[in-house]
Every structure is written in structure tokens, then in C-alpha cells.
Design an enzyme around this catalytic site. Structure first.
Site, short mmCIF file in Angstrom:
data_model
loop_
_atom_site.label_atom_id
_atom_site.label_comp_id
_atom_site.label_asym_id
_atom_site.label_seq_id
_atom_site.Cartn_x
_atom_site.Cartn_y
_atom_site.Cartn_z
CG ASP A 56 -2.05 0.97 1.12
OD1 ASP A 56 -3.21 0.54 1.00
OD2 ASP A 56 -1.79 2.20 1.16
CG ASN A 106 -12.03 -0.53 4.31
OD1 ASN A 106 -12.29 -0.95 5.43
ND2 ASN A 106 -10.88 0.06 4.02
CD GLU A 124 -10.15 6.83 1.24
OE1 GLU A 124 -9.01 6.75 0.73
OE2 GLU A 124 -10.38 7.37 2.34
CB VAL A 125 -9.50 2.23 -4.53
CG1 VAL A 125 -9.26 1.73 -5.95
CG2 VAL A 125 -8.47 3.29 -4.15
CG HIS A 172 -8.71 -2.88 -2.28
ND1 HIS A 172 -9.71 -2.14 -2.89
CD2 HIS A 172 -8.40 -2.24 -1.13
CE1 HIS A 172 -9.97 -1.08 -2.13
NE2 HIS A 172 -9.21 -1.12 -1.06
CG HIS A 231 -6.83 -2.84 3.20
ND1 HIS A 231 -6.08 -1.71 2.94
CD2 HIS A 231 -8.07 -2.59 2.70
CE1 HIS A 231 -6.83 -0.81 2.32
NE2 HIS A 231 -8.05 -1.32 2.16
#
Ligand code: 5GP
Ligand code: ZN
Length: 114
Positions: free
Chosen positions: A30, A87, A95-96, A100, A102
Site C-alpha cells: 500500500d 472495506n 475509497e478505491v 481489494h 488489506h
């Protein structure tokens, strides 16, 4: 493939610090790490979020944790443990808008909410 940020990283149009790649996934560090080790595991298929999984994506999703464990072993944090976070959507703080995972490791993590 849509032209979102992670699709550009997958295509190589935006550079990333890659730690793993196969036909279906790319994993990279990240850009703004929240822990000493903060890796993003990204399916190459443009799926907007967990809420946008479709029938047929189960096989893809089933591979994620094996890949995370492989990375954990190679980066020597499998033994000490790690946290995986996804998320999803506005309330989840995504946000993206390209699914994905993390992977956070390298210290005892705080702010445990579940
Ligand atoms: P989200 O908030 O959507 O769950 O997570 C997006 C993550 O992407 C954030 O942790 C953010 O630091 C990371 N990120 C944003 N832009 C880039 C980039 O250009 N390269 C990399 N490697 N990570 C990025
Ligand atoms: Zn995308």
C-alpha cells in the site's frame, strides 16, 4: 477492463511495489501503509466491491486466503499473525472502487473493533 486506479496498476500503467502476481491476482505494498507491513491483494477482474460479487466469482474468492498465506510465509509474518480487512462501500470506508483485501502485519495491531 475499466480504467480505475487499480486496473491501471494491474496493467502496469501506474507503477506499484509488487509482491505477488498470477493470472488472476496482483498484490502490492500500500502506498500509505497503516502498519509496518500493509499489502493489498487485488483480483485482476474489475469487481467494484464485495457487494458487487457475481455468481461465478466464488472460485476467485476462494483463492484469496491461500494467496495471503503464501505472501505471509514469504514475508515472514505468518507465525506472528496478521489482519485482513475489506472495506465495502461508503459506510465501510472504501475509497478505491475495485475490490481489494488489506493485509496488515508487522506489529500488534490496535483499534480492534470486532
Ligand atoms: P480503501 O480505502 O478503498 O479500502 O483502500 C484503498 C487503499 O489504496 C488505501 O489504503 C490507499 O493508501 C491505497 N492506495 C491509493 N492509491 C494507491 C496507489 O497509487 N498505489 C498503491 N499501492 N496504493 C494506493
Ligand atoms: Zn478496476
Amino acid at each position: 477492463m475499466e480504467e480505475c486506479l487499480f486496473c491501471k496498476i494491474i496493467k502496469g500503467d501506474i507503477p506499484s511495489n509488487k509482491v505477488y502476481e498470477d493470472d488472476e491476482f496482483l498484490a502490492c505494498h500500500d502506498i500509505n501503509p497503516a502498519a509496518p507491513i500493509h499489502i493489498l491483494v487485488i483480483p485482476k477482474k474489475h469487481i467494484k466491491s464485495l457487494a458487487d460479487l457475481e455468481k461465478g466469482d466464488e472460485q476467485l474468492m476462494g483463492k484469496i486466503y491461500g494467496i495471503i498465506n503464501k505472501i505471509a510465509e514469504e514475508h515472514n509474518f505468518k507465525q506472528d499473525g496478521y489482519r485482513v480487512i475489506v472495506n465495502c462501500g461508503r459506510n465501510g470506508g472504501q475509497e478505491v472502487m475495485h475490490l481489494h483485501f488489506h493485509v496488515l502485519a508487522g506489529k500488534k495491531l490496535g483499534e480492534k473493533i470486532v
